[in-house]
Design an enzyme around this catalytic site. Structure first.
Site, short mmCIF file in Angstrom:
data_model
loop_
_atom_site.label_atom_id
_atom_site.label_comp_id
_atom_site.label_asym_id
_atom_site.label_seq_id
_atom_site.Cartn_x
_atom_site.Cartn_y
_atom_site.Cartn_z
N ASP A 156 0.96 -7.27 -3.86
CA ASP A 156 0.88 -6.29 -2.78
C ASP A 156 1.14 -6.95 -1.43
O ASP A 156 1.27 -6.27 -0.42
CB ASP A 156 -0.52 -5.65 -2.75
CG ASP A 156 -0.62 -4.50 -3.74
OD1 ASP A 156 0.40 -4.14 -4.34
OD2 ASP A 156 -1.74 -3.98 -3.92
N ASP A 167 1.17 1.42 -12.57
CA ASP A 167 0.17 0.62 -11.87
C ASP A 167 -1.13 0.55 -12.66
O ASP A 167 -1.35 1.31 -13.62
CB ASP A 167 -0.08 1.26 -10.49
CG ASP A 167 -0.47 0.26 -9.43
OD1 ASP A 167 -0.93 -0.84 -9.78
OD2 ASP A 167 -0.32 0.59 -8.23
C1 GLA Z 1 -1.46 -0.63 -5.77
C2 GLA Z 1 -0.03 -1.11 -5.83
C3 GLA Z 1 0.68 -0.73 -4.55
C4 GLA Z 1 0.63 0.75 -4.38
C5 GLA Z 1 -0.79 1.26 -4.44
C6 GLA Z 1 -0.86 2.76 -4.50
O1 GLA Z 1 -2.18 -1.30 -4.81
O2 GLA Z 1 0.01 -2.48 -6.05
O3 GLA Z 1 2.00 -1.19 -4.56
O4 GLA Z 1 1.39 1.35 -5.42
O5 GLA Z 1 -1.50 0.76 -5.56
O6 GLA Z 1 -2.15 3.22 -4.55
#
Ligand code: GLA
Length: 740
Positions: free
Chosen positions: A541, A471
């Site tokens: 997300d 990420d």
């Molecule tokens: C980001 C990612 C999510 C999740 C969060 C965790 O927003 O896109 O899918 O992994 O971080 O903090």
């Protein structure tokens, strides 16, 4: 596939059965562009396509001369491909043809991701050397043509052959001069949770561009644009694609000048960029991927999908079926312990899910997003047996195990920050801006990359880990590295992404069995650069099925289905609060790398049974969902925006799955038909519906047999007024077609 050079006409013709790219050395030695489009016959000169004699400066000041790699300062006032500040402070370049060479295959670009070849005869590369005798600068232009793809890959290397340093201020990966401006510019734009929305607008005089200055390609604009004729649809018409294998600051830009011609360019964003080129040093641009389609946007996307899937993605997972995952993020957020995770994994396994992903919160003291990034040691309070014990328990269930990491980041409250505050990006005399309570590590420093490689290797080597979600949850502010000299600060953001690529390269090579998925708060860095290391990416997300229709539609313009991670989540949806049927959520997420992001222990027995069926259905058709040819049928961005449809077809045309999504229910809609594409007109298909309907209009609950010709020309009957009455919003129906 040929690279033809005619010494008399001084003309190059790169050609295969799908595309021609033609340019020539003008009388004064500049490289002039002639043509990019559908294939033209070999053995002929096309010099007359650009009328006029191009020598002397007057022509340059008058009619626009189409050029291959233009520079400014001497009468070409359009956007340049290259700008260099020379030792005397001037910026005028006069790049003239010096030599050229053609080679089989395709070279790598030092430090940067690129497309590649695997077998002999797949592609050929032309390198044309341009030189400015006064400035002692050489520009080496690279052109690769693949045998079977409507694609030309371009890049440039700039060499300082003089004695003093020069400063590269702009170095595009490609510049393309087109003879008219009767085009619409399609871009993929948006924000967090609404990435890759399709924007389409006619070109007008002046510059129109998309770009990033954030240090990542960004949610706002994808480094991929298309020029399409106004009449071009998904199924027909001309289009030119311009992709970029780069994950940092980019620009993709079109300029229409007063004579109505268009210059298109893409590369590293020159805003804020400079690169000091010492005597003898060279600078390589990322590569640009140009594609041409005479058969609409579908065909253009298909060319990118195949190239990205087959010759950009690499590693042991490139050609393998991607597992169905369950991710605990929306199920637990930071609040979990080992029993809770194992309960989720156990329930998921019972439904047939194949891989359990432990998301954020497993390390340091991380119980919320304010702490511990950088401290990649397991939190023994939550997971007393460590990752190893959890991973082994998950494996004992018969599932694989994966974890989330965010290597490029550091929390102010972390041991890493306490030990190495200087490893954090920032201007020493100013406060650092926090984003999601975190800072960004200075990936331009080799010691930071070395450190991360060390600690992450220990994590990945210390447990049976099959998958990593990498990420990157904030973009860069106060771009500055105390480790770089004052005059090199303009290099910082490019050096940052080179550091990211290096870490990716080292980790993917050290752990070749691990499937990497990239993520940047969803699709904030979903680009061709990342796909070279991580063959799939978390597209957004936003897990709401209706929002995902737009996101996945837009993403599919450039990126293949097996790169688009898509999960079914709980309702009400956590991003938009919408309640959609479970079947609809699956029917959208099927078209990509499928998974779940919910707590299966909180589901009813009925829901679990439904998911068990969904998982079995996806497994049965996984090849089609991940690697079929994707055709977009009805856009969620057009018309009344209350429906969408798309389909995926096997290369041999023997099987296909079409999906129709009814976003808002329509009162008394009348009979509806959906015309399919890409089928074998001569074949008969058994058509069955998923999920099995209680009643159906044109296609009965039990399969019927229809001709490919009928399905494409007349269409599939979707639903009747009677059937849709009272059926509610957010419905989806899949049509499975099997040739008999
Ligand atoms: C980001 C990612 C999510 C999740 C969060 C965790 O927003 O896109 O899918 O992994 O971080 O903090």
């Amino acid at each position: 596939m040929t690279i033809e050079w005619s010494p008399e006409a001084r003309e190059f013709h790169l050609r295969n059965d799908r595309v021609s790219y033609i340019f020539r050395v003008l009388e004064n030695g500049w490289l002039g562009h002639l043509y990019f489009g559908a294939p033209l016959a070999e053995g002929r000169s096309y010099a007359h396509l650009v009328p006029g004699e191009f020598y002397g400066f007057s022509n340059r000041l008058g009619e626009p001369v189409p050029l291959e790699y233009p520079s400014g300062g001497a009468g070409d006032y359009r956007i340049p491909a290259v700008a260099i500040e020379l030792p005397d402070g001037s910026g005028v370049l006069d790049l003239r043809y010096k030599s050229h060479e053609a080679h089989p295959g395709k070279p790598e670009i030092p430090g940067l991701p690129s497309t590649y070849v695997e077998v002999g005869g797949e592609a050929e590369t032309l390198e044309v050397v341009l030189a400015d005798a006064v400035a002692e600068i050489e520009v080496r232009l690279l052109y690769t043509i693949y045998r079977d793809r409507p694609i030309v890959v371009r890049g440039a290397r700039i060499v300082n052959s003089g004695k003093s340093p020069a400063i590269v201020r702009c170095a595009m990966s490609a510049s393309l001069d087109l003879p008219d401006s009767d085009w619409e510019l399609i871009s993929l734009s948006g924000e967090w949770a609404r990435e890759c929305h399709v924007e389409r607008l006619g070109l007008r005089p002046g510059r129109q561009s998309v770009s990033s200055t954030r240090g990542a390609s960004g949610h706002q604009h994808n480094p991929f644009v298309v020029l399409a004729r106004p009449a071009t649809t998904e199924a027909s018409g001309e289009a030119i694609g311009l992709g970029l294998a780069y994950s940092g600051n980019f620009v993709a830009e079109a300029e229409v000048e007063p004579f109505g011609t268009t210059r298109l360019r893409t590369g590293i964003n020159p805003d804020g960029f400079s690169w000091v080129l010492e005597s003898g040093a060279e600078f390589s641009t990322p590569e640009a991927i140009l594609a041409h389609s005479a058969g609409g946007l579908d065909a253009l996307s298909d060319a990118y999908h195949r190239l990205f899937r087959e010759r950009l993605a690499r590693g042991s997972w490139r050609d393998r079926a991607r597992p169905i995952v369950i991710n605990n993020w929306e199920a637990t957020y930071f609040d979990f312990d080992e029993p809770k995770l194992l309960a989720i994994a156990t329930a998921a396994k019972e439904m047939g899910i194949e891989l359990f992903v432990l998301d954020d919160g497993w390390f340091g003291r991380r119980n919320d997003d304010s702490t511990s990034l950088g401290d990649w040691q397991v939190n023994l309070t939550k997971l007393p047996g460590g990752l190893d014990s959890l991973a082994r328990s998950v494996e004992a269930l018969g599932m694989r195990f994966g974890i989330w990491i965010e290597p490029e980041m550091v929390s102010r409250s972390s041991d890493l920050f306490a030990e190495h505050p200087d490893w954090t990006i920032g201007v020493p005399s100013r406060p650092r801006t926090e984003g999601r309570n975190q800072y960004v590590l200075d990936m331009s420093r080799p010691e930071v990359v070395d450190h991360l490689f060390g600690v992450l290797s220990a994590v990945l080597g210390g447990a049976p880990i099959s998958y990593v979600k990498w990420d990157m949850n904030r973009t860069i502010t106060e771009p500055f590295s105390p480790a770089l000299p004052v005059w090199r600060q303009g290099e910082f953001l490019h050096r940052y992404i080179l550091g990211v690529y290096q870490l990716y390269d080292r980790l993917t090579k050290a752990f070749p069995g691990i499937l990497f998925e990239s993520c940047a708060s969803g699709g904030g860095r979903f680009d061709a650069g990342m796909l070279a290391f991580a063959p799939q990416a978390w597209a957004s997300d936003d897990t709401d099925a209706i929002e995902r229709l737009k996101i996945q539609w837009g993403t599919s313009l450039a990126y293949p289905l097996n790169s688009i991670a898509a999960h079914v989540s709980a309702v009400p949806n956590h991003q938009v609060g919408r309640v959609t049927p479970l079947a609809t959520r699956a029917a959208v997420a099927f078209f990509g790398v499928f998974g779940y992001e919910l707590d299966p222990t909180a589901l009813s027995a009925g829901e679990r049974a439904e998911i068990t069926d969904q998982v079995a259905f996806y497994k049965q058709w996984r090849e089609l969902f991940q690697r079929g040819r994707f055709l977009r049928l009805r856009s969620p961005f057009e018309g009344e925006r209350d429906e969408a449809a798309w389909m995926t077809v096997a290369d041999d045309g023997r099987s296909a799955i079409a999906a129709h999504y009814r976003i808002l229910s329509r009162p008394n809609p009348g009979p509806q038909r959906l015309r399919l594409r890409g089928l074998d007109a001569a074949a008969f298909y058994r058509v069955s519906i998923w999920p099995s309907p209680a009643e159906a209009a044109g296609v009965a609950a039990r399969p019927i047999v229809l001709g490919g010709d009928e399905l494409m020309a007349a269409g599939l009957v979707l639903e009747s007024s009677r059937e849709s009455a009272g059926a509610g919003d957010f419905r989806a129906r899949l049509y499975v077609l099997e040739a008999i």
